[in-house]
Design a protein around this motif. Structure first.
Motif: not given
Length: 510
Positions: A116-142
């Motif tokens: 009734r109050f909690i369910r599973s669902i994927p959590h995602m981050s989404f970015v566009f543009g080269r600079e933001n993609v570079d940031f997300l890649r580093k974030r994932h690596e860390t």
């Protein structure tokens, strides 16, 4: 005349605990107190005629299940280009503690039907543009190196992204620079439903009373050190006084005004900056069915943390919903159902300087809010199309969200600073405490309330009886889920089993 008879004549009711506000914070604290000290008498006051009607309500809540798996503002980039995940680790660990406590309540049959109050669902981050993609890649690596975030996937491949988020990828240029992360252990939490379940359990207990449509008008120290709380019944217009040993102010945006009435020294210098919110709510069942994830983007440069855009699948009142936003705005109200005079009423001699200093230091925020207020329906639709390129105006309607009051506090260097988060303010003797601020409060409410109890009742919190019960409710208490990978896996597995969460990534929806 004895003191007891005198109090009766003056219509003063003596209780152990007063909780102000019927949201997730008071519900959590009340439940913890009742489990740790079952004989404590508790009075709960809510100015509205229902519980969880302000910030805890699902339509008013700016985010559900905040666990730092996808929120990019919790992982800032340092000047040297590295990613700081310390805040994300703290929030992710606190959310696991919340799940432990909810698991205890479900296992003890104090809450029925966790779905009734909690369910599973994927959590995602989404970015566009080269600079933001570079940031997300580093974030994932860390992040992927830390066991709290194991299982997080990263991709820039359009074909794979179309499988993950078909609605977001439909109609995009095949050459567009994109990236996303995905982790399947995320959840969707309806804090309104959880709050109602907690209060339903509480009011069955002897010595606990929930009073709706009762507004706290004053809080003042009694001669014996306790607190006199003056309450007006909004149905009968009658006032009554309650004398409490401990008072908790968990009234969301309204907490600051009530805290100021207590006149404790610790409250001086605090101010509030109200921010209103709006959503675009999808009305087309086919579009809603095409998206199954919580997808968080990156706020524009210079924008505040509360502006992080997200396309959010939720289950509200048993029905799947799809929201995009939030779109911010400015209002002088501290609550959605508050007064236009709230901001002016909060200004005192002790907080004028911090508020002015914080205002001068946050001129970009002011500009951002002005721009948000001036947005047309077409502007909001264009913002949505950055995430849903095929979005049609007729499939989305505007939904008003709740109010947020960001904390302004004294600062020796700047005079005053604007805080994005939550702040617990308590008296030196621990007899009164208030929670100020906003996100990620609801998701980390259990950790916040346990810390509050330890601060306000330090001697009781050291007793064997207290600690044994706390360990029963939260087996990881006193240990570190963030530092112990084995403990983290065991804790998550136990919570997932009791809360009926699907750890395979296949979502459990009604």
């Amino acid at each position: 005349m004895t003191k007891k008879n005198k109090n009766k004549k003056n219509n003063v009711k003596e209780v152990d605990v007063v909780l102000i506000g019927a949201g997730i914070m008071s519900a959590t604290l009340g439940t913890l107190i009742n489990e740790l000290h079952p004989s404590a008498s508790i009075e709960i006051f809510e100015r509205l005629d229902e519980v969880a009607a302000e910030s805890s309500d699902a339509w008013n809540n700016a985010g559900t299940g905040h666990s730092a798996l996808c929120e990019l503002n919790y992982t800032p980039q340092r000047p040297d280009g590295t990613i700081d995940i310390s805040k994300a680790i703290k929030i992710a660990e606190a959310f696991e503690v919340s799940k432990e406590f909810w698991s205890y309540l479900v296992a003890q049959r104090l809450i029925d039907s966790p779905d009734r109050f909690i369910r599973s669902i994927p959590h995602m981050s989404f970015v566009f543009g080269r600079e933001n993609v570079d940031f997300l890649r580093k974030r994932h690596e860390t992040m992927s190196k830390h066991h709290l975030f194991q299982g997080m996937e990263y991709s820039e491949d359009h074909e794979l992204l179309r499988q993950w988020i078909p609605l977001i990828m439909e109609g995009r240029d095949s050459e567009e620079k994109l990236a996303a992360t995905k982790i399947d252990i995320g959840t969707d939490v309806d804090f309104g439903e959880l709050t109602r379940a907690l209060f339903f359990h509480l009011v069955q207990k002897k010595g606990i009373k929930l009073r709706l449509a009762n507004e706290v008008r004053d809080i003042e120290r009694a001669n014996d050190g306790r607190w006199d709380v003056t309450v007006k019944n909004l149905t009968t217009d009658k006032k009554r006084k309650f004398r409490a040993k401990f008072v908790f102010i968990g009234a969301g945006g309204g907490s600051l005004l009530l805290l100021e009435k207590s006149e404790i020294p610790e409250a001086k210098g605090f101010g509030g900056f109200p921010v209103s919110g709006q959503w675009l709510r999808c009305t087309n069942p086919d579009v809603i069915a095409a998206h199954h994830a919580k997808v968080y983007g990156k706020a524009a440069v210079g924008s505040p943390p509360m502006s992080v855009p997200h396309l959010d699948t939720r289950v509200i009142d048993g029905k799947t919903a799809l929201l995009f936003g939030p779109y911010a705005g400015f209002s002088t109200k501290f609550l959605k159902n508050g007064s236009w005079l709230d901001l002016a009423s909060s200004i005192k001699l002790g907080n004028i300087r911090p508020m002015l200093a914080a205002g001068m230091d946050n001129l970009p925020l002011t500009k951002y809010l002005i721009d948000q207020v001036r947005q047309s329906p077409e502007d909001r639709l264009n913002a949505l199309r950055a995430y849903v390129p095929t979005a049609k105006k007729e499939d989305w309607e505007l939904e008003i969200a709740g109010q947020r009051v960001q904390v302004i506090k004294k600062d020796e260097k700047h005079g005053g600073v604007l805080e994005f988060g939550t702040e617990v303010v308590s008296s030196a003797d621990g007899s009164i405490a208030a929670l100020l601020g906003a996100s990620p409060g609801a998701s980390t409410s259990v950790s916040i309330m346990i810390e509050l109890l330890a601060r306000c009742f330090p001697e009781r919190a050291k007793t064997a009886q207290y600690l044994d019960k706390l360990h029963e409710m939260i087996p990881s208490y006193g240990l570190s889920i963030a530092a112990d990978e084995k403990l983290c896996k065991e804790t998550r597995a136990r919570s997932a089993a009791i809360l009926q969460l699907d750890r395979t990534g296949e979502m459990v929806w009604p």
